[in-house]
Design a protein around this motif. Structure first.
Motif, PDB file in Angstrom:
ATOM      1  N   GLY A 193       9.681  -2.610  -3.360  1.00 15.24           N
ATOM      2  CA  GLY A 193       8.415  -1.908  -3.587  1.00 15.24           C
ATOM      3  C   GLY A 193       8.549  -0.424  -3.279  1.00 15.24           C
ATOM      4  O   GLY A 193       8.036   0.425  -4.008  1.00 15.24           O
ATOM      5  N   GLY A 194       9.249  -0.107  -2.209  1.00 13.67           N
ATOM      6  CA  GLY A 194       9.431   1.286  -1.811  1.00 13.67           C
ATOM      7  C   GLY A 194      10.224   2.053  -2.850  1.00 13.67           C
ATOM      8  O   GLY A 194       9.872   3.168  -3.231  1.00 13.67           O
ATOM      9  N   LEU A 195      11.275   1.420  -3.354  1.00 14.20           N
ATOM     10  CA  LEU A 195      12.095   2.067  -4.372  1.00 14.20           C
ATOM     11  C   LEU A 195      11.278   2.287  -5.649  1.00 14.20           C
ATOM     12  O   LEU A 195      11.375   3.344  -6.275  1.00 14.20           O
ATOM     13  CB  LEU A 195      13.333   1.211  -4.684  1.00 14.20           C
ATOM     14  N   PHE A 196      10.464   1.290  -6.003  1.00 13.39           N
ATOM     15  CA  PHE A 196       9.624   1.441  -7.186  1.00 13.39           C
ATOM     16  C   PHE A 196       8.764   2.697  -7.053  1.00 13.39           C
ATOM     17  O   PHE A 196       8.731   3.545  -7.941  1.00 13.39           O
ATOM     18  CB  PHE A 196       8.723   0.206  -7.389  1.00 13.39           C
ATOM     19  N   ALA A 197       8.063   2.801  -5.912  1.00 18.14           N
ATOM     20  CA  ALA A 197       7.203   3.965  -5.695  1.00 18.14           C
ATOM     21  C   ALA A 197       8.024   5.255  -5.740  1.00 18.14           C
ATOM     22  O   ALA A 197       7.603   6.247  -6.339  1.00 18.14           O
ATOM     23  CB  ALA A 197       6.474   3.835  -4.366  1.00 18.14           C
ATOM     24  N   TRP A 235      16.653   0.532 -12.206  1.00 18.04           N
ATOM     25  CA  TRP A 235      16.716  -0.864 -11.752  1.00 18.04           C
ATOM     26  C   TRP A 235      15.896  -0.994 -10.474  1.00 18.04           C
ATOM     27  O   TRP A 235      16.137  -0.277  -9.509  1.00 18.04           O
ATOM     28  CB  TRP A 235      18.154  -1.292 -11.441  1.00 18.04           C
ATOM     29  N   VAL A 236      14.945  -1.887 -10.492  1.00 20.61           N
ATOM     30  CA  VAL A 236      14.120  -2.136  -9.307  1.00 20.61           C
ATOM     31  C   VAL A 236      13.983  -3.639  -9.134  1.00 20.61           C
ATOM     32  O   VAL A 236      13.584  -4.333 -10.068  1.00 20.61           O
ATOM     33  CB  VAL A 236      12.719  -1.497  -9.460  1.00 20.61           C
ATOM     34  N   ARG A 245       0.833  -1.232   0.000  1.00 18.92           N
ATOM     35  CA  ARG A 245       0.000   0.000   0.000  1.00 18.92           C
ATOM     36  C   ARG A 245       0.854   1.263   0.000  1.00 18.92           C
ATOM     37  O   ARG A 245       0.548   2.230   0.687  1.00 18.92           O
ATOM     38  CB  ARG A 245      -0.960   0.044   1.199  1.00 18.92           C
ATOM     39  N   ILE A 246       1.960   1.223  -0.744  1.00 22.64           N
ATOM     40  CA  ILE A 246       2.791   2.420  -0.846  1.00 22.64           C
ATOM     41  C   ILE A 246       2.239   3.270  -1.985  1.00 22.64           C
ATOM     42  O   ILE A 246       2.175   2.812  -3.123  1.00 22.64           O
ATOM     43  CB  ILE A 246       4.267   2.058  -1.117  1.00 22.64           C
TER      44      ILE A 246
END
Lengths: 258, 569
Positions: free
Chosen positions: A111-115, A105-106, A27-28
């Motif tokens: 998930g946090g980095l993606f967001a 790069w993810v 839920r980020i």
């Protein structure tokens, strides 16, 4: 109404798409603008796909793959990196800002980095404003540039250089000659410049037949250089003399051969 | 609903509420109504849970009743649920590759739960993109191949032998290839095994005897793997015997059980300079052969060349227990010998091992904590003994230990020839140099390359018990294709248009699986069972002669255009 950019993401199935899923599971929150296309590997991202997406008005394009060393397909992600590097150089010639394309790069656990990267990129694009190719009336010059870039990216020379970069630098050619990264980049830059300008000439005279002098002025290029490109384009069967005005030949693009 | 043209795709869209997971954020009925307006969509409905048995039967019913030939489920992620929905399509007689998903939960309702209106618009876009792609989907066939019912085990140590026996007892042929002249691997050099103190040779003799006696197992010692070609079910193996002879055979699956080397700590703590500086492995051999002249004092240093800040950052897992065991063996036979163990962190994980540490403490082994910043220093004395000076991290002061013997606990490291094997088998090596599994949690003993598995210390440092259980695990993994006799392989593969291919060979170079080669006509040809479907070849082909099935240029561009341009849907 505030500007809501259209952003297309090309994500690999194994790392970044999974990372995007994790952002959701956790839920980020991140801006809603990105529309994700799932591919098996970021290496699948053909430069032509990116340019086609820009030509149709995307405000931003993200390519995301596994971190170097983590690629599910060994090093498809490094191929993606080479393609994006080439694309940015190509796009910078068209009048479209190369910053509208970003590689990230993810991993599946980030998930946090993606967001974070999606949020950052979305805000960057909002700050940049709409793409000149978005909306009802795209900028004709930039569009011609992107079409020329796309044609260059479809052509043998740039594709073979990008595809063979690793081989040329690390393994050498059949004579076991290797190129240094710097030397390769030089060759690549030269190829990008040449292929782009040739295609740009093609798309310019597709609109209306022009003389070498007119082309030279339009493209801000030495007439001798324009003439050399015209010669190559004629040999490739892409350009012909449309008519002669006085003693000045006007060149037109041929639809055949493309 | 628009009337589809003749021969046009007949798309059915099923939009899932996922309870309140999607329905609580996205206006699902609105998405359904929107889907109905899209080209070629002949049916759309919403489901409380499309993945429930009720939802699945709705899909199957829809295929029958409305003659649907493309199915879209707008719900969660294809990474978890695509197989389920594909199976539903297949059961209703529809090729499963005519299915497409729109991820409106994990990538829409969940991250955008505070923006329901925008989330609904995004869900519509995602459905439109799926519809655009679905219209262009083609049915695909998964090629069926026969499986050669045998396994190659590379490495004849405890792991390899255990796996081989397990497979042979299930009735499969196994060939063990061992580079040394006899079976046994690292265990041959060991004395006693912790925590039971059983003789290493006891278990080893038993198992190598059983291996040699088993009629299903061929053992090739002093043999090297020269080349491995092929793919799961049909690997061709070339080996070279010690006498120079070569041999060729076929197997269905491959187990990598190549074990490890042990780091030679040359240049560290006086190793190689002073004869009384040994590795744990050398001490072990002396203890086994009864050749250790009992010294007055022994100092052991842990983490020599492991858990470094850069380089070998990993913990070698077995050294703490090995050192404790050897310390206790010394104490047992010579209670008056003073044994000091210099450690950074003592990793005696689990119940048994922690008890073991207490036992060592009770027996009088002395523990001194040193720090990475101030490692112990060694100074030779004139009488041949050594002065070991160590900064006691807990006392905060320098301590000097005069010692007869210094024993260094060095890590297990990947064998030198692992790189060669990595290239040959197309199996990756991780940052620590060990072979890297397909997924650390979910596929811990498979490689990403189908039909090849890893066990024992080739994968990471581990003790005998751990190696054995992993070996039993890979034996069962490697047996699956053999037991099935036939198998289906990936349908999402690359396809070369011979008329466009110029034979430049770029794809041949790029393919990480050697799935593309030039045929007798000089054009590229894909060996479909080897292709993993990454599509890098297609994206790089200078002639654009390669189509990546299920992710074709047309399909991807259709998605991209649907993403940016509403009216083009």
């Amino acid at each position: 109404m505030t500007f809501e950019p259209k952003i297309v993401g090309f994500l690999c199935n194994w790392c970044s798409y999974a990372g995007a899923d994790l952002a959701g599971v956790s839920r980020i929150a991140y801006p809603t603008n990105i529309r994700i296309i799932r591919l098996m590997c970021s290496g699948r991202v053909d430069p032509v796909l990116v340019l086609e997406t820009f030509a149709n008005g995307a405000d931003g394009v993200m390519v995301m793959g596994c971190h170097p060393g983590d690629c599910h397909y060994v090093e498809g992600n490094l191929q993606a990196e080479r393609k994006v590097k080439m694309l940015k150089k190509l796009i910078s010639r068209t009048g479209l800002e190369p910053e509208r394309l970003r590689l990230e790069w993810v991993s599946a656990s980030e998930g946090g980095l993606f967001a974070d990267v999606v949020r950052d990129f979305t805000y960057q694009i909002i700050a940049m404003g709409p793409s000149p190719l978005a909306g009802e009336k795209p900028d004709v010059d930039v569009l011609e540039g992107i079409l020329a870039a796309k044609a260059a990216a479809e052509d043998f020379r740039l594709r073979v250089l990008v595809g063979r970069e690793k081989g040329i630098i690390e393994d050498g050619n059949v004579y076991e000659e290797k190129l240094s990264q710097e030397k390769f980049d030089e060759t690549m830059d030269e190829a990008i410049a040449t292929e782009y300008i040739r295609n740009k000439i093609y798309f310019t005279i597709r609109r209306e037949p022009l003389s070498v002098r007119e082309l030279s002025k339009h493209l801000d290029l030495d007439p001798q250089a324009v003439l050399r490109h015209i010669v190559v384009l004629r040999r490739r069967g892409m350009v012909a003399v449309d008519r002669v005005e006085g003693t000045t030949p006007l060149y037109a693009a041929l639809e055949v051969g493309r | 609903m628009k009337r589809a043209e003749d021969n046009a795709p007949r798309i059915g869209v099923f939009v899932c509420h996922c309870g309140i997971n999607i329905g609580g954020v996205v206006d699902v009925p609105q998405v359904v109504e929107y889907a109905k307006t899209l080209p070629n969509v002949v049916y759309a409905e919403d489901n409380l849970y499309t993945c429930s048995s009720e939802g699945i039967s709705k899909i199957k019913e829809g295929i029958g009743r409305y003659n649907l030939d493309r199915i879209i489920v707008a719900s969660c992620t294809p990474r978890t649920h695509e197989p389920l929905f594909r199976a539903a399509c297949e059961e209703a007689g529809l090729n499963k590759y005519l299915f497409e998903m729109a991820n409106i939960r994990d990538q829409c309702s969940w991250p955008h739960l505070h923006e329901p209106e925008k989330a609904t618009e995004k869900a519509k876009d995602l459905v439109r993109m799926a519809v655009a792609k679905a219209g262009l989907l083609k049915p695909l066939v998964e090629p069926e191949i026969d499986v050669t019912p045998s396994t190659l085990v590379i490495g004849g140590g405890i792991s390899g032998m255990t796996a081989a026996l397990c497979l042979a007892n299930q009735g499969f042929r196994v060939c063990i290839v061992e580079k040394e002249s006899e079976l046994g691997g690292r265990l041959k050099q060991l004395h006693k095994l912790y925590p039971t103190l059983v003789n290493a040779s006891k278990g080893l003799d038993q198992i190598s005897g059983a291996v040699k006696a088993n009629r299903n197992i061929d053992v090739l010692t002093s043999t090297l793997i020269k080349q491995v070609k092929g793919f799961i079910g049909n690997f061709e193996v070339d080996v070279q015997r010690g006498n120079g002879e070569t041999a060729k055979f076929e197997v269905g699956t491959i187990i990598v059980a190549t074990g490890t080397d042990v780091l030679e700590p040359v240049g560290m703590y006086g190793y190689g300079e002073h004869s009384n500086v040994l590795t744990q492995l050398q001490l072990e051999t002396l203890l086994r052969d009864g050749k250790l002249e009992m010294p007055q004092r022994v100092v052991m240093v842990q983490c020599v060349g492991s858990r470094e800040e850069k380089g070998r950052t990993y913990c070698s897992r077995v050294c703490c227990m090995t050192a404790l065991k050897n310390a206790m063996l010394i104490k047992e036979s010579h209670p008056r010998t003073d044994v000091h163990l210099l450690f950074r962190d003592l990793q005696t994980y689990g119940g048994h091992y922690e008890d073991y540490r207490r036992m060592a403490q009770d027996m009088g082994v002395k523990f001194i904590k040193y720090s990475l910043e101030k490692p112990p220093q060694v100074f030779p004395k004139e009488d041949g003994r050594l002065d070991v000076s160590v900064y006691h991290a807990l006392l905060g002061e320098e301590i000097n230990l005069e010692t007869d013997l210094l024993v260094l606990s060095t890590p297990l490291i990947q064998c030198e020839d692992a790189k060669k094997l990595s290239h040959m088998l197309k199996i990756p090596i991780g940052p620590d140099g060990f072979f890297l599994e397909a997924h650390v949690k979910l596929r811990p003993i498979d490689f990403a390359t189908d039909g090849i598995y890893v066990c024992g210390t080739a994968h990471s440092p581990k003790d005998t018990a751990e190696s054995v259980s992993q070996a039993l695990g890979v034996a069962s993994r490697a047996a699956i294709p053999l037991a099935m006799k036939h198998m289906r392989t990936e349908a999402i593969t690359a396809m070369v248009d011979e008329n466009l291919c110029s034979g430049c060979g770029t794809c041949v170079k790029i393919c990480p699986y050697s799935a593309i080669a030039k045929d007798e006509k000089g054009v590229a040809r894909v060996t479909e069972v080897l292709c993993k479907g990454c599509g890098t070849c297609g994206a790089s082909c200078p002639e654009k002669a390669i189509t990546m099935r299920h992710f074709t240029d047309d399909q991807v561009i259709a998605q991209a255009l649907a993403a940016v341009r509403r009216e083009l849907a």
